[in-house]
Design a protein around this motif. Sequence first.
Motif, PDB file in Angstrom:
ATOM      1  N   VAL A 212       0.848  -1.230  -0.222  1.00  0.00           N
ATOM      2  CA  VAL A 212       0.011  -0.079  -0.082  1.00  0.00           C
ATOM      3  C   VAL A 212       0.949   1.222   0.087  1.00  0.00           C
ATOM      4  N   LEU A 213       1.998   1.150   0.852  1.00  0.00           N
ATOM      5  CA  LEU A 213       2.750   2.542   0.817  1.00  0.00           C
ATOM      6  C   LEU A 213       3.496   2.793  -0.333  1.00  0.00           C
ATOM      7  N   MET A 214       4.009   1.739  -1.096  1.00  0.00           N
ATOM      8  CA  MET A 214       4.610   1.849  -2.083  1.00  0.00           C
ATOM      9  C   MET A 214       3.694   2.316  -3.416  1.00  0.00           C
ATOM     10  N   GLY A 215       2.358   1.586  -3.364  1.00  0.00           N
ATOM     11  CA  GLY A 215       1.486   2.102  -4.391  1.00  0.00           C
ATOM     12  C   GLY A 215       1.044   3.493  -4.340  1.00  0.00           C
ATOM     13  N   LEU A 216       1.068   4.080  -2.920  1.00  0.00           N
ATOM     14  CA  LEU A 216       0.935   5.483  -2.781  1.00  0.00           C
ATOM     15  C   LEU A 216       1.835   6.345  -3.234  1.00  0.00           C
ATOM     16  N   LEU A 217       3.210   5.759  -2.985  1.00  0.00           N
ATOM     17  CA  LEU A 217       4.485   6.597  -3.282  1.00  0.00           C
ATOM     18  C   LEU A 217       4.692   6.613  -4.827  1.00  0.00           C
ATOM     19  N   LEU A 218       4.262   5.510  -5.417  1.00  0.00           N
ATOM     20  CA  LEU A 218       4.238   5.756  -6.916  1.00  0.00           C
ATOM     21  C   LEU A 218       3.465   6.597  -7.608  1.00  0.00           C
ATOM     22  N   ASP A 219       2.197   6.798  -7.080  1.00  0.00           N
ATOM     23  CA  ASP A 219       1.331   7.377  -7.708  1.00  0.00           C
ATOM     24  C   ASP A 219       1.700   9.024  -7.417  1.00  0.00           C
ATOM     25  N   ARG A 220       2.257   9.117  -6.122  1.00  0.00           N
ATOM     26  CA  ARG A 220       2.703  10.667  -6.023  1.00  0.00           C
ATOM     27  C   ARG A 220       3.877  11.080  -6.842  1.00  0.00           C
ATOM     28  N   LEU A 221       4.967  10.105  -7.145  1.00  0.00           N
ATOM     29  CA  LEU A 221       6.065  10.312  -7.821  1.00  0.00           C
ATOM     30  C   LEU A 221       5.781  10.668  -9.167  1.00  0.00           C
ATOM     31  N   GLU A 222       4.822   9.579  -9.652  1.00  0.00           N
ATOM     32  CA  GLU A 222       4.296   9.728 -11.272  1.00  0.00           C
ATOM     33  C   GLU A 222       3.542  11.152 -11.544  1.00  0.00           C
ATOM     34  N   ARG A 223       2.919  11.938 -10.753  1.00  0.00           N
ATOM     35  CA  ARG A 223       2.351  12.985 -10.947  1.00  0.00           C
ATOM     36  C   ARG A 223       3.299  14.165 -10.976  1.00  0.00           C
ATOM     37  N   TYR A 224       4.784  13.989 -10.496  1.00  0.00           N
ATOM     38  CA  TYR A 224       5.591  15.197 -10.639  1.00  0.00           C
ATOM     39  C   TYR A 224       6.149  15.210 -12.035  1.00  0.00           C
ATOM     40  N   PHE A 225       5.935  14.221 -12.944  1.00  0.00           N
ATOM     41  CA  PHE A 225       6.325  14.183 -14.271  1.00  0.00           C
ATOM     42  C   PHE A 225       5.398  14.000 -15.302  1.00  0.00           C
ATOM     43  N   HIS A 226       5.540  14.587 -16.569  1.00  0.00           N
ATOM     44  CA  HIS A 226       4.371  14.387 -17.488  1.00  0.00           C
ATOM     45  C   HIS A 226       4.853  13.859 -18.734  1.00  0.00           C
ATOM     46  N   SER A 227       6.379  13.657 -19.008  1.00  0.00           N
ATOM     47  CA  SER A 227       6.707  13.065 -20.302  1.00  0.00           C
ATOM     48  C   SER A 227       6.584  11.357 -20.028  1.00  0.00           C
ATOM     49  N   ARG A 228       6.256  10.652 -21.047  1.00  0.00           N
ATOM     50  CA  ARG A 228       5.952   9.219 -21.033  1.00  0.00           C
ATOM     51  C   ARG A 228       7.252   8.455 -20.307  1.00  0.00           C
ATOM     52  N   SER A 229       8.545   9.206 -21.089  1.00  0.00           N
ATOM     53  CA  SER A 229       9.771   7.970 -20.731  1.00  0.00           C
ATOM     54  C   SER A 229      10.139   8.331 -19.322  1.00  0.00           C
ATOM     55  N   LYS A 230       9.806   9.596 -18.884  1.00  0.00           N
ATOM     56  CA  LYS A 230      10.121   9.725 -17.313  1.00  0.00           C
ATOM     57  C   LYS A 230       9.059   8.963 -16.455  1.00  0.00           C
ATOM     58  N   ARG A 231       7.747   8.690 -16.544  1.00  0.00           N
ATOM     59  CA  ARG A 231       6.894   8.246 -15.965  1.00  0.00           C
ATOM     60  C   ARG A 231       7.221   6.754 -16.161  1.00  0.00           C
ATOM     61  N   LEU A 232       7.589   6.221 -17.225  1.00  0.00           N
ATOM     62  CA  LEU A 232       8.117   4.907 -17.209  1.00  0.00           C
ATOM     63  C   LEU A 232       9.343   4.593 -16.557  1.00  0.00           C
ATOM     64  N   SER A 233      10.361   5.538 -16.445  1.00  0.00           N
ATOM     65  CA  SER A 233      11.328   5.385 -15.675  1.00  0.00           C
ATOM     66  C   SER A 233      11.000   5.260 -13.894  1.00  0.00           C
ATOM     67  N   ILE A 234      10.096   6.243 -13.766  1.00  0.00           N
ATOM     68  CA  ILE A 234       9.710   6.292 -12.242  1.00  0.00           C
ATOM     69  C   ILE A 234       8.917   4.783 -11.948  1.00  0.00           C
ATOM     70  N   SER A 235       8.251   4.451 -12.922  1.00  0.00           N
ATOM     71  CA  SER A 235       7.611   3.010 -12.506  1.00  0.00           C
ATOM     72  C   SER A 235       8.608   1.817 -12.620  1.00  0.00           C
ATOM     73  N   VAL A 236       9.570   1.819 -13.227  1.00  0.00           N
ATOM     74  CA  VAL A 236      10.711   0.800 -13.018  1.00  0.00           C
ATOM     75  C   VAL A 236      11.535   0.927 -11.975  1.00  0.00           C
ATOM     76  N   GLY A 237      11.666   2.159 -11.512  1.00  0.00           N
ATOM     77  CA  GLY A 237      12.499   2.367 -10.381  1.00  0.00           C
ATOM     78  C   GLY A 237      11.801   2.181  -9.189  1.00  0.00           C
ATOM     79  N   CYS A 238      10.776   2.481  -9.350  1.00  0.00           N
ATOM     80  CA  CYS A 238       9.913   1.936  -7.830  1.00  0.00           C
ATOM     81  C   CYS A 238       9.539   0.647  -7.846  1.00  0.00           C
ATOM     82  N   VAL A 239       9.209  -0.100  -8.764  1.00  0.00           N
ATOM     83  CA  VAL A 239       9.180  -1.582  -8.461  1.00  0.00           C
ATOM     84  C   VAL A 239      10.466  -2.223  -8.135  1.00  0.00           C
ATOM     85  N   ALA A 240      11.719  -1.690  -8.837  1.00  0.00           N
ATOM     86  CA  ALA A 240      12.774  -2.391  -8.414  1.00  0.00           C
ATOM     87  C   ALA A 240      13.414  -1.888  -7.065  1.00  0.00           C
ATOM     88  N   LEU A 241      12.922  -0.673  -6.708  1.00  0.00           N
ATOM     89  CA  LEU A 241      13.073  -0.345  -5.212  1.00  0.00           C
ATOM     90  C   LEU A 241      12.330  -1.238  -4.270  1.00  0.00           C
TER      91      LEU A 241
END
Length: 421
Positions: A212-241
């Motif tokens: 739950v905590l990581m899902g909320l963190l991922l949602d918050r981080l994704e909203r800081y970026f708008h480009s598709r590539s950066k949002r993809l990178s955030i997703s990959v980084g959060c899952v790896a973390l």
Amino acid sequence: MAALFTLSICLLSGLLMSRLAKKLGLPAVTAYLIAGLLLGPFCIGSLGVEGLGFASLEQVSAYNAISQAALGFIAFAIGNEFRLQQLRQMGRAAIIIGILQAVLTTALVDVVLLGLHFWKPELISAAAALTLGAIAAATAPAATLMVVRQYKADGPLTRLLLLVVAIDDAVGLVLFAVSFGVASALTSGAVSVVSVVVEPLVEIALSLGLGVLMGLLLDRLERYFHSRSKRLSISVGCVALTVAVSSAEFTVGGVHCGFSLLLVCMMMSTVFCNICDFSEELMGRVDGWTTPLFVLFFVLSGAELDLTILKDPAVLLLGVAYIVSRSAGKYLGAFGSAALCGCSPETRNYLGITLLPQAGVALGMALTAQSLPGDGSMVRSIILFSVLVYELVGPTLTKWALLAAGEIRPEGKTSARKKNA
């Protein structure tokens, strides 16, 4: 550079083998596993050419981080199925089927193996029989997900299958903890309530909470970026973390605490997909990025298959008994519980077959079971044998079941036939 060379050989070998598998009508997952088996220490790896295959199982284990990361992304993809609309449609049925089929499978394997114990006590102990019964409940989500993706399967059976496979992990954790606790008591003479009841519940609670905590963190981080590539990178980084954090273990007040990687990543994805308004598009891009990672995961899994266990007649006999009883338990449990929930004939007839694959979760349980005095190595050998069979045959059976249920179009078509849920 040797590691990079080895990984590139694994990736290319798996992909090239999948072309041959397609001509034979086999799922790509089976091709990846066979490629790994060929590159493993019992085939090409035995030649001792550095970088070309794996000379030992220890060399394969050195790439464990890749396998763990792949499992995290697999669980992340399955969590996408737990959207509220989907849960409203079949959440109740998934929970009932997930619990009942797992419990029945464990009970049936217990009965068969305990019967062998009373017939020939020297063949298998009661403790080993109970432990194997609990491990039997586990289903591998990776092979199932890859078959569904490759053939673009869709329909009531496919959607229910992905939910049941996810729930199966939590149920399997509880069953294994209870059975393994009883098995340990049989060998030591003392029952630990903490290990049988408290620790599995704590592991599930911690896993869901971290997810739950990581899902909320991922949602918050994704909203800081708008480009598709950066949002993809955030997703990959959060899952790896999340995968990295999930490996943590600690003890509090005498209670061993840890996390289930699959549960954490599934819950993370579930929370994210239900609160983020652009999650569906993002999940599609993540799926495309992870394909090479999944190929490597299955090739490495194939390389880990230990063929030396085939030399032991006792392992073969007990392995066959385990596979037959587990397969019967999965099929009958799924059939009966699906009928109880009023599912369609296609779902009742074919769901159990799609639940047969077994790999990572079962191997993890078998690793824990190695601590069982006198019986741990036997349990691990039987599970290794069953994984060898299920991994090579399971994906093909899953494909056949989904095809028979009408949720995969014949070869050459690009999309599955839609059905009303």
